[in-house]
Design a protein around this motif. Structure first.
Motif, PDB file in Angstrom:
ATOM      1  N   ALA A  76       0.313  -1.405  -0.163  1.00  0.00           N
ATOM      2  CA  ALA A  76      -0.294  -0.062  -0.124  1.00  0.00           C
ATOM      3  C   ALA A  76       0.620   0.932  -0.672  1.00  0.00           C
ATOM      4  CB  ALA A  76      -0.888   0.100   1.156  1.00  0.00           C
ATOM      5  N   SER A  77      -0.104   1.838  -0.659  1.00  0.00           N
ATOM      6  CA  SER A  77       1.180   3.177  -1.083  1.00  0.00           C
ATOM      7  C   SER A  77       1.315   4.381   0.195  1.00  0.00           C
ATOM      8  CB  SER A  77       0.570   4.801  -1.813  1.00  0.00           C
ATOM      9  OG  SER A  77       0.314   3.923  -2.751  1.00  0.00           O
ATOM     10  N   SER A  78       0.154   3.655   1.072  1.00  0.00           N
ATOM     11  CA  SER A  78       0.545   4.264   2.565  1.00  0.00           C
ATOM     12  C   SER A  78       1.171   3.680   3.589  1.00  0.00           C
ATOM     13  CB  SER A  78      -0.762   4.534   3.427  1.00  0.00           C
ATOM     14  OG  SER A  78      -1.550   3.039   2.956  1.00  0.00           O
ATOM     15  N   SER A  79       1.351   2.341   3.256  1.00  0.00           N
ATOM     16  CA  SER A  79       2.313   1.927   4.442  1.00  0.00           C
ATOM     17  C   SER A  79       3.456   2.928   5.104  1.00  0.00           C
ATOM     18  CB  SER A  79       3.421   0.716   4.007  1.00  0.00           C
ATOM     19  OG  SER A  79       3.927  -0.088   4.603  1.00  0.00           O
ATOM     20  N   SER A  80       4.086   2.446   5.695  1.00  0.00           N
ATOM     21  CA  SER A  80       4.748   2.970   6.280  1.00  0.00           C
ATOM     22  C   SER A  80       6.419   2.974   6.304  1.00  0.00           C
ATOM     23  CB  SER A  80       4.960   2.995   8.219  1.00  0.00           C
ATOM     24  OG  SER A  80       5.518   1.779   8.629  1.00  0.00           O
ATOM     25  N   SER A  81       5.823   1.737   5.850  1.00  0.00           N
ATOM     26  CA  SER A  81       7.759   0.870   4.732  1.00  0.00           C
ATOM     27  C   SER A  81       7.580   0.957   3.204  1.00  0.00           C
ATOM     28  CB  SER A  81       7.586  -0.789   4.823  1.00  0.00           C
ATOM     29  OG  SER A  81       7.149  -1.261   6.253  1.00  0.00           O
ATOM     30  N   ALA A 108       3.799  -7.559  10.804  1.00  0.00           N
ATOM     31  CA  ALA A 108       1.836  -6.336  10.717  1.00  0.00           C
ATOM     32  C   ALA A 108       1.931  -5.089  11.311  1.00  0.00           C
ATOM     33  CB  ALA A 108       1.320  -7.161  10.681  1.00  0.00           C
ATOM     34  N   ARG A 109       1.860  -5.663  12.855  1.00  0.00           N
ATOM     35  CA  ARG A 109       1.956  -4.895  13.614  1.00  0.00           C
ATOM     36  C   ARG A 109       2.418  -3.130  13.446  1.00  0.00           C
ATOM     37  NH1 ARG A 109       4.053  -8.241  17.720  1.00  0.00           N
ATOM     38  NH2 ARG A 109       2.717  -9.461  18.647  1.00  0.00           N
ATOM     39  N   ARG A 110       1.948  -1.604  13.704  1.00  0.00           N
ATOM     40  CA  ARG A 110       2.281   0.188  13.643  1.00  0.00           C
ATOM     41  C   ARG A 110       2.460  -0.113  14.090  1.00  0.00           C
ATOM     42  NH1 ARG A 110      -0.976   1.490   8.784  1.00  0.00           N
ATOM     43  NH2 ARG A 110      -1.867  -0.321   7.708  1.00  0.00           N
ATOM     44  N   GLY A 111       3.613   1.064  14.153  1.00  0.00           N
ATOM     45  CA  GLY A 111       4.026   2.115  15.049  1.00  0.00           C
ATOM     46  C   GLY A 111       4.845   0.902  16.383  1.00  0.00           C
ATOM     47  N   THR A 112       5.421   0.117  16.038  1.00  0.00           N
ATOM     48  CA  THR A 112       6.259  -0.964  16.691  1.00  0.00           C
ATOM     49  C   THR A 112       7.576  -0.932  16.209  1.00  0.00           C
ATOM     50  OG1 THR A 112       5.681  -2.691  16.185  1.00  0.00           O
ATOM     51  CG2 THR A 112       4.661  -1.743  18.193  1.00  0.00           C
ATOM     52  N   ASP A 113       8.358  -1.437  16.859  1.00  0.00           N
ATOM     53  CA  ASP A 113      10.366  -1.143  16.704  1.00  0.00           C
ATOM     54  C   ASP A 113       9.624  -3.623  16.117  1.00  0.00           C
ATOM     55  OD1 ASP A 113      12.419  -2.735  15.900  1.00  0.00           O
ATOM     56  OD2 ASP A 113      13.169  -2.103  17.475  1.00  0.00           O
ATOM     57  N   ARG A 114       9.559  -3.129  14.841  1.00  0.00           N
ATOM     58  CA  ARG A 114       8.983  -4.732  14.132  1.00  0.00           C
ATOM     59  C   ARG A 114      10.585  -5.959  14.376  1.00  0.00           C
ATOM     60  NH1 ARG A 114       5.785  -2.139   9.162  1.00  0.00           N
ATOM     61  NH2 ARG A 114       3.796  -1.957   9.557  1.00  0.00           N
ATOM     62  N   ARG A 144       8.696  -0.463  -9.714  1.00  0.00           N
ATOM     63  CA  ARG A 144       7.973  -0.740  -9.197  1.00  0.00           C
ATOM     64  C   ARG A 144       6.549   0.085 -10.089  1.00  0.00           C
ATOM     65  NH1 ARG A 144      12.830   0.668  -7.741  1.00  0.00           N
ATOM     66  NH2 ARG A 144      13.219   0.123  -5.535  1.00  0.00           N
ATOM     67  N   VAL A 145       5.415   0.215  -9.954  1.00  0.00           N
ATOM     68  CA  VAL A 145       4.262   0.255 -10.378  1.00  0.00           C
ATOM     69  C   VAL A 145       3.302   0.585 -10.155  1.00  0.00           C
ATOM     70  CG1 VAL A 145       3.008  -0.070 -12.311  1.00  0.00           C
ATOM     71  CG2 VAL A 145       4.827  -0.963 -12.702  1.00  0.00           C
ATOM     72  N   ARG A 146       2.926   1.836 -10.068  1.00  0.00           N
ATOM     73  CA  ARG A 146       1.488   3.006  -9.235  1.00  0.00           C
ATOM     74  C   ARG A 146       0.456   1.441  -9.315  1.00  0.00           C
ATOM     75  NH1 ARG A 146       0.629   6.230  -4.820  1.00  0.00           N
ATOM     76  NH2 ARG A 146      -1.762   6.664  -4.790  1.00  0.00           N
ATOM     77  N   THR A 147      -0.165   1.123  -8.213  1.00  0.00           N
ATOM     78  CA  THR A 147      -1.618   0.359  -9.166  1.00  0.00           C
ATOM     79  C   THR A 147      -2.808   0.406  -8.417  1.00  0.00           C
ATOM     80  OG1 THR A 147      -0.819  -1.487  -8.134  1.00  0.00           O
ATOM     81  CG2 THR A 147      -0.758  -1.554 -10.583  1.00  0.00           C
ATOM     82  N   GLY A 148      -4.007   1.799  -8.321  1.00  0.00           N
ATOM     83  CA  GLY A 148      -4.253   2.188  -7.432  1.00  0.00           C
ATOM     84  C   GLY A 148      -3.479   3.217  -6.476  1.00  0.00           C
ATOM     85  N   GLU A 149      -3.984   2.604  -4.920  1.00  0.00           N
ATOM     86  CA  GLU A 149      -3.589   2.563  -3.886  1.00  0.00           C
ATOM     87  C   GLU A 149      -2.664   1.728  -3.289  1.00  0.00           C
ATOM     88  OE1 GLU A 149      -7.080   2.425  -1.212  1.00  0.00           O
ATOM     89  OE2 GLU A 149      -8.059   4.143  -1.799  1.00  0.00           O
ATOM     90  N   SER A 150      -1.790   1.353  -4.268  1.00  0.00           N
ATOM     91  CA  SER A 150      -0.585   0.253  -3.818  1.00  0.00           C
ATOM     92  C   SER A 150       0.581   0.412  -5.374  1.00  0.00           C
ATOM     93  CB  SER A 150      -1.456  -0.954  -3.700  1.00  0.00           C
ATOM     94  OG  SER A 150      -2.220  -0.810  -2.742  1.00  0.00           O
ATOM     95  N   HIS A 151       0.939  -0.421  -4.180  1.00  0.00           N
ATOM     96  CA  HIS A 151       2.261  -0.673  -5.563  1.00  0.00           C
ATOM     97  C   HIS A 151       2.803  -1.963  -6.209  1.00  0.00           C
ATOM     98  CE1 HIS A 151       3.137   3.476  -4.788  1.00  0.00           C
ATOM     99  NE2 HIS A 151       4.037   3.871  -6.414  1.00  0.00           N
TER     100      HIS A 151
END
Length: 185
Positions: A76-81, A108-114, A144-151
């Motif tokens: 997802a383009s909005s992913s922190s990664s 899969a956790r957000r906002g933590t040291d994975r 890397r190809v943008r596809t909708g809200e993802s890549h």
């Protein structure tokens, strides 16, 4: 029937918004509901970034070609990664089994040291290798190809290791499942 006309095929395809009548589109929740019923293998993608190691869980990893060895996944383009992945030359794709299901939840956790408490080592290229994974591929990012809200990220596999092939981990209807001999038809 294909959504592509002959002229679209000659150009290499058509954008999804032109595939049907204006405004025709499956609702996002209905689309998600269909894919919740489609089991997917579970992987963790890791990479070396300027600010430290980056990793995330992916259930969209697919084999694309055996010759040359190509694979792909979506993020997802909005992913922190995503920002770190935009700059990465290489990544590791860790394939998980039932014994390594904890890695999927952790990455899969957000906002933590994975990487906190995770057994990992660095490969010579700096990529973090999760030593509890059942198997892994090291790959060079090709596109890397943008596809909708993802890549969609395509990769060329460079090396691989299989440590075990016991009970593959799949994600189905928001739950993890280990596949074993009892599930064979």
């Amino acid at each position: 029937m294909s959504a592509l006309s002959e002229s679209d095929s000659a150009r290499g395809g058509t954008a999804p918004e032109t595939a049907g009548a204006p405004g025709d589109q499956l609702a996002g929740e209905d689309f998600k509901r269909v894919f919740r019923q489609h089991p997917a293998g579970v992987a963790v993608i890791t990479l070396a970034a300027e600010h430290g190691p980056v990793g995330f869980t992916a259930t969209s990893v697919i084999s694309v070609s055996a010759t040359p060895p190509m694979l792909a996944f979506a993020i997802a383009s909005s992913s922190s990664s995503w920002q770190a992945l935009r700059q990465a030359d290489t990544v590791l794709v860790h394939f998980l089994d039932a014994a390594s299901a904890h890695l999927s939840a952790q990455f899969a956790r957000r906002g933590t040291d994975r990487f906190a408490g995770v057994a990992a080592e660095r490969l010579p290229g700096g990529e973090p290798l999760l030593t509890d994974a059942a198997a892994w591929l090291r790959a060079r990012v090709v596109d890397r190809v943008r596809t909708g809200e993802s890549h969609l990220v395509t990769l060329h596999a460079l090396e691989a290791q299989i440590d075990r092939a016991e009970r593959p981990l799949v994600y189905h209807d928001r739950t993890y499942h280990g596949i074993g001999a009892h599930t064979r038809l």
